[in-house]
Write an enzyme that holds these catalytic residues in place. Structure first.
Site, PDB file in Angstrom:
ATOM      1  N   PRO A  86       0.815  -1.222   0.000  1.00  0.00           N
ATOM      2  CA  PRO A  86       0.000   0.000   0.000  1.00  0.00           C
ATOM      3  C   PRO A  86       0.852   1.277   0.000  1.00  0.00           C
ATOM      4  O   PRO A  86       0.336   2.362  -0.249  1.00  0.00           O
ATOM      5  CB  PRO A  86      -0.809  -0.089   1.294  1.00  0.00           C
ATOM      6  N   GLU A 113       1.731  -7.527   8.705  1.00  0.00           N
ATOM      7  CA  GLU A 113       1.827  -6.058   8.739  1.00  0.00           C
ATOM      8  C   GLU A 113       2.814  -5.533   7.707  1.00  0.00           C
ATOM      9  O   GLU A 113       3.053  -4.338   7.628  1.00  0.00           O
ATOM     10  CB  GLU A 113       2.216  -5.599  10.145  1.00  0.00           C
ATOM     11  N   ARG A 150      -1.789  -8.604 -20.814  1.00  0.00           N
ATOM     12  CA  ARG A 150      -2.701  -8.294 -21.915  1.00  0.00           C
ATOM     13  C   ARG A 150      -2.101  -7.311 -22.931  1.00  0.00           C
ATOM     14  O   ARG A 150      -2.591  -7.207 -24.051  1.00  0.00           O
ATOM     15  CB  ARG A 150      -4.052  -7.792 -21.400  1.00  0.00           C
ATOM     16  N   ASP A 164      -8.651   1.463 -25.512  1.00  0.00           N
ATOM     17  CA  ASP A 164      -8.954   1.295 -24.090  1.00  0.00           C
ATOM     18  C   ASP A 164      -9.030   2.631 -23.377  1.00  0.00           C
ATOM     19  O   ASP A 164      -8.302   3.565 -23.704  1.00  0.00           O
ATOM     20  CB  ASP A 164      -7.847   0.506 -23.371  1.00  0.00           C
TER      21      ASP A 164
HETATM   22  C1  4G3 Z   1       3.068  -5.000   2.476  1.00  0.00           C
HETATM   23  C2  4G3 Z   1      -0.803  -4.204  -1.606  1.00  0.00           C
HETATM   24  C3  4G3 Z   1       2.070  -5.820   1.985  1.00  0.00           C
HETATM   25  C4  4G3 Z   1       2.781  -4.076   3.468  1.00  0.00           C
HETATM   26  C5  4G3 Z   1      -0.638  -5.127  -0.569  1.00  0.00           C
HETATM   27  C6  4G3 Z   1       0.502  -4.850   3.481  1.00  0.00           C
HETATM   28  C7  4G3 Z   1      -2.741  -3.373  -0.522  1.00  0.00           C
HETATM   29  C8  4G3 Z   1      -1.861  -3.314  -1.569  1.00  0.00           C
HETATM   30  C9  4G3 Z   1       0.783  -5.766   2.484  1.00  0.00           C
HETATM   31  C10 4G3 Z   1       1.490  -4.019   3.976  1.00  0.00           C
HETATM   32  C11 4G3 Z   1      -1.539  -5.112   0.480  1.00  0.00           C
HETATM   33  C12 4G3 Z   1      -2.069  -2.321  -2.665  1.00  0.00           C
HETATM   34  C13 4G3 Z   1      -0.278  -6.666   1.944  1.00  0.00           C
HETATM   35  N1  4G3 Z   1      -2.580  -4.250   0.471  1.00  0.00           N
HETATM   36  N2  4G3 Z   1      -2.842  -1.260  -2.409  1.00  0.00           N
HETATM   37  N3  4G3 Z   1      -1.472  -5.926   1.566  1.00  0.00           N
HETATM   38  O1  4G3 Z   1      -1.528  -2.483  -3.738  1.00  0.00           O
HETATM   39  O2  4G3 Z   1       1.195  -3.093   4.924  1.00  0.00           O
END
Ligand code: 4G3
Length: 242
Positions: A86, A113, A150, A164
């Protein structure tokens, strides 16, 4: 293109790789896809891949050793290592084009986490599919892999992805198929007229309208040519009158 996903749940990708266009792309060797369990690389006597957070606090983090060894065992000189988190750079169609240039990618999926910070020094790109948190990186990795695969020659045989949404910086124009009237809703007459130039102009204008109404941020980023600027002015006037 070769894609190796490093994950604790390699079977998560089975439905993705066994369905429709992605299955065909793999069968036709446009892409060589594998998912590898990084737990196979742990040297921990209990097979653990995670540990508590230094300094205290809730939750567990993925530890360096199994992931770094899995990266080292699966990378070549030219491999791009991508981590789904994230905290990553937002994924968009331009980024997909960039990443899809690589001949060999590793996609790293996290859980708990997140990752020990030191793992990031083995990673080339940290990518987020959007501003929300998932239970694991696998769903994000499927999104990225689908978008990259794709784009490869022969995966989608028509020229359709040139039209697209996002490829021209605009949302897709409205499209219709038969019947000509459905429960009182009619296909716009112009699309039945056979006037190719008028249809082209209508589609461009409706692309601009949809983008103006739903994603004005995309219009701010785009350089409009003379025709597009004129159509945008018309759209703004028309929408004021509504
Ligand atoms: C690393 C990606 C991985 C740190 C992974 C959570 C959302 C996304 C994760 C962390 C994820 C995204 C696993 N959640 N928005 N969860 O691409 O805090």
């Amino acid at each position: 293109m070769k894609i190796t996903v490093l994950t604790l749940f390699p079977e998560f990708f089975d439905s993705f790789t066994n369905t429709s266009i992605i299955k065909r792309a793999i069968d036709n060797k446009h892409v060589d896809f594998s998912s590898v369990n990084f737990r196979d690389y742990t040297l921990d006597k209990h097979n653990n891949v995670d540990d508590t957070v230094c300094g205290g606090g809730a939750g567990m983090l993925l530890t360096c050793q199994p992931i770094v060894d899995a990266i080292k065992a699966n990378r070549q000189k030219d491999t791009k290592v991508i981590m789904m988190t994230p905290q990553g750079a937002p994924l968009n169609q331009q980024k997909v084009h960039e990443l899809a240039q690589s001949d060999d990618v590793i996609v790293l999926c996290g859980h708990y986490e997140g990752f020990d910070e030191r793992i990031r020094s083995y990673v080339d790109e940290e990518i987020s599919i959007g501003d929300y948190v998932l239970t694991g990186g696998e769903t994000a990795a499927v999104v990225l892999c689908d978008a990259m695969i794709r784009l490869h020659d022969g995966v989608i045989t028509t020229t359709s992805h040139e039209d697209d949404s996002y490829e021209n910086g605009l949302l897709e124009y409205p499209q219709y198929t038969r019947p000509i009237e459905f429960e009182g809703q009619k296909v716009p007459d112009i699309l039945l007229s056979g006037h190719h130039e008028n249809i082209r102009k209508w589609r461009l204008k409706e692309s601009i309208r949809k983008t103006y109404l739903r994603r004005p941020d995309l219009l701010d980023k785009k350089e409009l040519n003379k025709e597009e600027s004129k159509l945008l002015s018309e759209v703004i006037e028309e929408e004021k009158m509504k």
